[in-house]
Write a protein that holds these residues in place. Structure first.
Motif, PDB file in Angstrom:
ATOM      1  N   LEU A 270       0.800  -1.218   0.000  1.00  0.00           N
ATOM      2  CA  LEU A 270       0.000   0.000   0.000  1.00  0.00           C
ATOM      3  C   LEU A 270       0.837   1.276   0.000  1.00  0.00           C
ATOM      4  O   LEU A 270       0.288   2.372  -0.095  1.00  0.00           O
ATOM      5  CB  LEU A 270      -0.917   0.041   1.228  1.00  0.00           C
ATOM      6  CG  LEU A 270      -2.279  -0.651   1.121  1.00  0.00           C
ATOM      7  CD1 LEU A 270      -2.114  -2.165   1.053  1.00  0.00           C
ATOM      8  CD2 LEU A 270      -3.166  -0.269   2.300  1.00  0.00           C
ATOM      9  N   GLY A 271       2.147   1.172   0.112  1.00  0.00           N
ATOM     10  CA  GLY A 271       2.989   2.356   0.238  1.00  0.00           C
ATOM     11  C   GLY A 271       2.918   3.244  -0.987  1.00  0.00           C
ATOM     12  O   GLY A 271       2.640   2.787  -2.103  1.00  0.00           O
ATOM     13  N   VAL A 272       3.168   4.530  -0.786  1.00  0.00           N
ATOM     14  CA  VAL A 272       3.132   5.492  -1.890  1.00  0.00           C
ATOM     15  C   VAL A 272       4.349   6.402  -1.808  1.00  0.00           C
ATOM     16  O   VAL A 272       4.999   6.525  -0.772  1.00  0.00           O
ATOM     17  CB  VAL A 272       1.849   6.349  -1.863  1.00  0.00           C
ATOM     18  CG1 VAL A 272       0.615   5.489  -2.040  1.00  0.00           C
ATOM     19  CG2 VAL A 272       1.759   7.157  -0.571  1.00  0.00           C
ATOM     20  N   GLY A 273       4.643   7.055  -2.942  1.00  0.00           N
ATOM     21  CA  GLY A 273       5.633   8.110  -2.955  1.00  0.00           C
ATOM     22  C   GLY A 273       7.057   7.683  -3.202  1.00  0.00           C
ATOM     23  O   GLY A 273       7.959   8.530  -3.229  1.00  0.00           O
ATOM     24  N   PHE A 274       7.294   6.399  -3.420  1.00  0.00           N
ATOM     25  CA  PHE A 274       8.671   5.909  -3.543  1.00  0.00           C
ATOM     26  C   PHE A 274       9.154   5.814  -4.979  1.00  0.00           C
ATOM     27  O   PHE A 274      10.351   5.657  -5.224  1.00  0.00           O
ATOM     28  CB  PHE A 274       8.791   4.519  -2.899  1.00  0.00           C
ATOM     29  CG  PHE A 274       7.873   3.487  -3.505  1.00  0.00           C
ATOM     30  CD1 PHE A 274       8.226   2.796  -4.643  1.00  0.00           C
ATOM     31  CD2 PHE A 274       6.634   3.222  -2.922  1.00  0.00           C
ATOM     32  CE1 PHE A 274       7.387   1.850  -5.204  1.00  0.00           C
ATOM     33  CE2 PHE A 274       5.783   2.276  -3.472  1.00  0.00           C
ATOM     34  CZ  PHE A 274       6.150   1.596  -4.615  1.00  0.00           C
TER      35      PHE A 274
END
Length: 509
Positions: A270-274
């Protein structure tokens, strides 16, 4: 408004008139041009869960449903509906307004032993904003064409006009492109949580566009750039920068038991921004030009959405230069660029519309970024996350959903906001429209979409269509909760698996 409790979005004017109710049956004649008559049969058959013949033949004394065109009703989408025992007449300037009137008629229907009762009423109605949208994220979890069609029908029933498809993200690329087949060959087969993924062929996409257009809905495709692009690296490693794995991302992934993003490996968290594209390579801009050029060719509507949000893995100067160049590319293709409000800091093409996704009480940076689009006179679409992000939980016990947008979003919170109250300095004329959004990190089927969208999508539709909150006694939470509760029987007949919110007294059939 005493004519009927279940009209959503709230019309401009509703008046009870003298006369007995109208009785709609399968054999009620419909007097209309062929397209309008077909729309009437489709909308009213769905609303009644019956096949209504609505024949074109009518005797002079036979009460009929009449759909007529008139030039004195404006703007597009506006209509007049007059119902009495002698017949129902819906008048509008064009097909969009006639369809809006038919959806209102569908909400007026009450079943009886002799057919469907329509109260004697006159309704004069028109929308507040021309752009009334719903965003569907098909990247985090993929949804087949049949589900997208169902969502289009649900959106149309609430008089929405735009379907924004979030087609790409870190977890997958969902649209076949002839110039770059590796995008779907290599980057479409994953989804959050290890789901199967999937993609739309060009024929699928054309089908979605045509199905939506027949319901007066414009498809707005989004290719999220330059962040949210991990999937691009699965197909074209030389175009994607290595993931920027921060301590915050490590902690979040550990808390959810997810693997960290790694170059060349499908990402299912679910992580974002990478993620980011390689913005120091001219080949990246050639790729983007190919993608957007083909997408523009496939899309008859005026808008192309470029994302632009959460590009934390992109240097600020490269981000600004990229958005400036790519929004101009879209404008040169004859389309209106749309970006998330983050891009307001960049020197984007002057035609670019910003989509605000911050909170109803914005921080200074978010408000200023949104105001940048107003200063350019291109305007904003309002999608405040703590009101119209329909993937937020209703309460702490909701099985699906997230809570990052200020905690759970109750139906009342989804309703009690007004577009002009969000950002100081933005007036009605600065607002292109209102768009609800349903992100799908925790949603993987149509029933899940239904439960998270309904009844809150009705609240968003009222913010987009109706007069400002508090401008009349009926434009209030107490009125809305009564009216939306009255839609329960209609939604059941339409096979919408809505959330039976305890704040609302739902009407039985």
């Amino acid at each position: 408004m005493t004519a009927h409790p279940a009209l959503v979005p709230l019309p401009r004017s509703v008046a009870v008139i003298e006369g007995d109710p109208f009785r709609l049956t399968a054999q009620t004649p419909v007097i209309a041009d062929p397209d309008a008559a077909a729309a009437a049969r489709r909308i009213l058959s769905t609303a009644t869960a019956q096949t209504l013949a609505l024949p074109a033949e009518a005797s002079p004394s036979s009460p009929a449903l009449t759909l007529s065109h008139t030039s004195d009703i404006a703007p597009p989408g506006a209509y007049r509906l007059v119902a009495a025992d002698t017949g129902v007449e819906i008048s509008a300037a064009g097909a969009e307004g006639l369809a809006a009137g038919l959806h209102t008629l569908a909400q007026l229907l009450t079943p009886t032993s002799e057919g469907w009762r329509v109260p004697a009423v006159r309704i004069d109605d028109a929308p507040r904003f021309a752009y009334r949208g719903l965003m569907l994220d098909v990247a985090r979890h993929f949804f087949p064409v049949a589900d997208v069609r169902a969502i289009i029908d649900r959106a149309a029933s609430l008089k929405l006009t735009h379907l924004h498809l979030h087609l790409t993200d870190d977890q997958g690329w969902r649209l076949q492109l002839r110039a770059h087949p590796a995008l779907t060959d290599a980057a479409s087969g994953s989804a959050i949580g290890g789901g199967p993924g999937g993609f739309y062929t060009q024929e699928d996409y054309r089908d979605i566009v045509a199905y939506a257009a027949a319901r007066h809905i414009t498809v707005v495709p989004e290719i999220d750039l330059p962040g949210h692009t991990h999937a691009v690296g699965l197909a074209y490693p030389h175009l994607a920068a290595d993931p920027v794995v921060t301590p915050e991302l490590v902690a979040e992934a550990a808390g959810r038991g997810e693997a960290l993003p790694a170059a060349g490996a499908p990402y299912t968290g679910l992580g974002v921004g990478f993620s980011s594209l390689r913005l120091d390579e001219e080949a990246t801009f050639d790729f983007v030009a190919d993608v957007l050029g083909e997408l523009a060719h496939l899309t008859p509507g005026p808008y192309l959405h470029l994302g632009g949000d959460e590009a934390f893995g992109t240097a600020a100067d490269e981000y600004d230069a990229f958005l400036s160049r790519v929004t101009q590319l879209v404008a040169d293709l004859g389309k209106v660029p749309v970006t998330w409000h983050d891009a307001g800091r960049a020197d984007v093409a002057p035609e670019t519309v910003g989509q605000y996704w911050g909170l109803t009480t914005p921080d200074a940076a978010g408000a200023d970024a949104a105001l940048a689009f107003v200063r350019r006179a291109s305007g904003v679409i309002l999608s405040p996350a703590d009101a119209v992000y329909l993937d937020m939980k209703y309460d702490d016990d909701t099985p699906r959903g997230l809570t990052w947008a200020g905690g759970p979003t109750s139906v009342r919170r989804a309703y009690e906001w007004d577009p002009v109250s969000v950002i100081d300095g933005i007036a009605d004329d600065d607002i292109v429209g209102v768009e609800a959004a349903v992100w799908t990190e925790t949603i993987d089927d149509l029933a899940g979409l239904d439960a998270m969208m309904f009844p809150r999508l009705a609240a968003a539709a009222e913010a987009a269509w109706s007069a400002p909150l508090g401008s009349t006694p009926e434009r209030s939470w107490e009125s809305f909760r009564r009216r939306v509760g009255g839609l329960g029987p209609l939604w059941r007949r339409q096979e919408i698996v809505f959330h039976p919110d305890r704040q609302i007294a739902w009407t039985g059939e």
